[in-house]
Design a protein around this motif. Structure first.
Motif, PDB file in Angstrom:
ATOM      1  N   UNK A 260      36.116  54.192  43.164  1.00 53.22           N
ATOM      2  CA  UNK A 260      35.621  53.733  41.861  1.00 53.22           C
ATOM      3  C   UNK A 260      36.580  52.749  41.202  1.00 53.22           C
ATOM      4  N   UNK A 261      37.866  52.870  41.520  1.00 58.57           N
ATOM      5  CA  UNK A 261      38.865  52.037  40.833  1.00 58.57           C
ATOM      6  C   UNK A 261      39.136  50.718  41.545  1.00 58.57           C
ATOM      7  N   UNK A 262      39.101  50.758  42.883  1.00 58.13           N
ATOM      8  CA  UNK A 262      39.629  49.611  43.634  1.00 58.13           C
ATOM      9  C   UNK A 262      38.636  49.062  44.654  1.00 58.13           C
ATOM     10  N   UNK A 263      38.746  47.747  44.880  1.00 58.86           N
ATOM     11  CA  UNK A 263      38.169  47.134  46.075  1.00 58.86           C
ATOM     12  C   UNK A 263      39.269  47.083  47.125  1.00 58.86           C
ATOM     13  N   UNK A 264      38.873  47.198  48.378  1.00 50.53           N
ATOM     14  CA  UNK A 264      39.851  47.043  49.468  1.00 50.53           C
ATOM     15  C   UNK A 264      39.822  45.586  49.915  1.00 50.53           C
ATOM     16  N   UNK A 265      40.981  44.952  49.886  1.00 48.79           N
ATOM     17  CA  UNK A 265      41.063  43.500  50.137  1.00 48.79           C
ATOM     18  C   UNK A 265      42.168  43.203  51.166  1.00 48.79           C
ATOM     19  N   UNK A 266      42.141  41.984  51.691  1.00 53.42           N
ATOM     20  CA  UNK A 266      43.257  41.542  52.534  1.00 53.42           C
ATOM     21  C   UNK A 266      44.504  41.461  51.652  1.00 53.42           C
ATOM     22  N   UNK A 267      45.648  41.840  52.185  1.00 55.44           N
ATOM     23  CA  UNK A 267      46.845  41.877  51.332  1.00 55.44           C
ATOM     24  C   UNK A 267      48.091  41.504  52.127  1.00 55.44           C
ATOM     25  N   UNK A 268      49.029  40.925  51.387  1.00 54.36           N
ATOM     26  CA  UNK A 268      50.297  40.486  51.986  1.00 54.36           C
ATOM     27  C   UNK A 268      51.286  41.654  52.042  1.00 54.36           C
ATOM     28  N   UNK A 269      51.958  41.799  53.172  1.00 56.64           N
ATOM     29  CA  UNK A 269      53.012  42.807  53.336  1.00 56.64           C
ATOM     30  C   UNK A 269      54.327  42.044  53.502  1.00 56.64           C
ATOM     31  N   UNK A 279      44.790  46.247  51.256  1.00 59.29           N
ATOM     32  CA  UNK A 279      45.313  46.337  49.895  1.00 59.29           C
ATOM     33  C   UNK A 279      44.271  46.809  48.903  1.00 59.29           C
ATOM     34  N   UNK A 280      44.759  47.344  47.788  1.00 57.14           N
ATOM     35  CA  UNK A 280      43.875  47.757  46.699  1.00 57.14           C
ATOM     36  C   UNK A 280      43.900  46.685  45.608  1.00 57.14           C
ATOM     37  N   UNK A 281      42.712  46.339  45.123  1.00 60.12           N
ATOM     38  CA  UNK A 281      42.569  45.400  44.015  1.00 60.12           C
ATOM     39  C   UNK A 281      41.715  46.060  42.943  1.00 60.12           C
ATOM     40  N   UNK A 282      42.069  45.892  41.691  1.00 58.14           N
ATOM     41  CA  UNK A 282      41.244  46.509  40.642  1.00 58.14           C
ATOM     42  C   UNK A 282      39.822  45.973  40.696  1.00 58.14           C
ATOM     43  N   UNK A 283      38.865  46.835  40.545  1.00 55.36           N
ATOM     44  CA  UNK A 283      37.469  46.396  40.524  1.00 55.36           C
ATOM     45  C   UNK A 283      37.208  45.558  39.272  1.00 55.36           C
ATOM     46  N   UNK A 284      36.201  44.706  39.375  1.00 55.76           N
ATOM     47  CA  UNK A 284      35.835  43.809  38.272  1.00 55.76           C
ATOM     48  C   UNK A 284      35.636  44.576  36.954  1.00 55.76           C
ATOM     49  N   UNK A 285      35.079  45.755  37.065  1.00 54.77           N
ATOM     50  CA  UNK A 285      34.784  46.536  35.859  1.00 54.77           C
ATOM     51  C   UNK A 285      36.068  46.896  35.092  1.00 54.77           C
TER      52      UNK A 285
END
Ligand code: SF4
Length: 362
Positions: A260-269, A279-285
């Motif tokens: 509910x909180x996050x979209x899973x996205x490509x992310x830099x390590x 990576x976790x990104x905050x959802x638009x909401x």
């Protein structure tokens, strides 16, 4: 040593090992327990235990740390972060603050917190201030962060998210086929949240023996024994040696909060590069609580620092199990816990710091 630990050690010593077998662990907590209990010295010499990508502070990319620091210095936000983050060095000229701690010494209001709820409490205590919670961590840390977003958060609180999923790093290693280990100890804490089943891909897609372990020497030795037996018998299945806590399906409530909180996205390590769906990104909401959206100029500026690393630091190689901590040329020379060069020597879950704290000084 307990009778159970002795039992597992006896079984391991009774195995007919005719070559060196390498087992990777994927959890800073595992590495700490293994080092603290001195398991490496108790195991047969033909068994190597390799620390892997188990430290969220160690893989947090410098651009996120830089953005947190600049927000505190330039925008005068009240920045809160888990304590481990404060001493992580940023690769900047000596004329500038080079860590959150140094930024604090230069006048920035940066406060260590122990729990996400502390961020909410501080924001409520200071309604006149912009409060930014720099939230870095793996699934186990991000689930309680996600729980915050189900509440009525104070308007003055925003989140700078640097969360990562654990399994994509292992998947990347296995898919690269450059890995040099024979079996995997899967992370117990992550499995309690995401489910032991999440690690089935290791055995099913890559035919590599694997076992989920808890954090006692007994549980770790049971997992090591399982990995070794599977290897010797030419089999691979996911053994759950932490079944009392890590259920096959994990914790559905925590998973729902994350979803509910996050979209899973490509992310830099840090030092490793971009990993797909890691990576976790905050959802638009939740955009009104997204520090990246609230401070877009800083977001753009910090992204230009992607790929920065302290010169000479081999943390990425340590994290990916390509070298042992003491094989970094700076280990114990230029880099110690008192004067860390990279995050692996700062974090309690960093392999360099754990090895140093447990007496490996060369
Ligand atoms: Fe980085 Fe220091 Fe570890 Fe080397 S010893 S990998 S410089 S943290």
């Amino acid at each position: 040593m307990t009778a159970e630990a002795r039992h597992w050690l006896d079984l391991i010593h009774g195995l007919p090992l005719d070559r060196t077998l390498k087992i990777m662990n994927v959890c800073g907590g595992h590495e700490r327990s293994i080092s603290l209990a001195g398991l490496r010295t108790l195991l047969p010499r033909k068994i190597e235990i390799i620390p892997g990508p188990g430290c969220p502070v160690c893989i947090c990319p410098e651009e996120d740390l830089y953005q947190a620091m600049r927000l505190a210095l330039d925008e005068h936000v009240l920045l809160v972060a888990f304590g481990d983050m404060l001493r992580v060095p940023v690769n900047l000229p000596r004329s500038q603050p080079r860590s959150l701690d140094a930024a604090r010494a230069a006048g920035a209001d940066i406060r260590p917190i122990a729990s996400p709820m502390d961020a909410v409490a501080i924001a409520r205590q200071h309604p006149e201030r912009d409060v930014v919670f720099f939230a870095a961590g793996f699934e186990t840390t991000m689930a309680p962060v996600a729980a915050l977003l189900g509440q009525n958060l104070p308007d003055n609180l925003s989140l700078l998210i640097s969360g990562r999923l654990t399994w994509p790093a292992v998947a990347m290693l296995l898919e690269s086929e450059k890995y040099a280990f024979d079996a995997l100890i899967a992370p117990g804490h992550v499995a309690t949240i995401m489910g032991a089943e999440e690690w089935q891909f290791v055995t099913q897609r890559h035919a590599l023996p694997a076992a989920v372990a808890g954090f006692t020497p007994e549980s770790l030795l049971a997992a090591i024994y399982s990995c070794l037996r599977q290897t010797l018998e030419g089999r691979s299945f996911l053994d759950n040696c932490y079944a009392e806590v890590a259920l096959p399906e994990g914790n559905p409530t925590a998973q729902r909060l994350l979803k509910n909180a996050f979209d899973v996205v490509d992310a830099n390590w840090r030092g490793i590069g971009t990993l797909q769906s890691s990576g976790f990104n905050l959802k638009e909401v939740h955009v009104s609580h997204d520090a990246r959206d609230r401070f877009p100029d800083h977001t753009r500026a910090s992204r230009r620092r992607a790929g920065e690393m302290p010169p000479g630091c081999a943390c990425a190689n340590v994290v990916m199990g390509q070298i042992y901590p003491n094989q970094c040329p700076l280990y114990g020379r230029g880099c110690t816990p008192r004067n860390p060069v990279g995050p692996c020597m700062v974090s309690d879950e960093g392999a360099c710091r754990i090895w140093w704290a447990n007496g490996v000084h060369s």
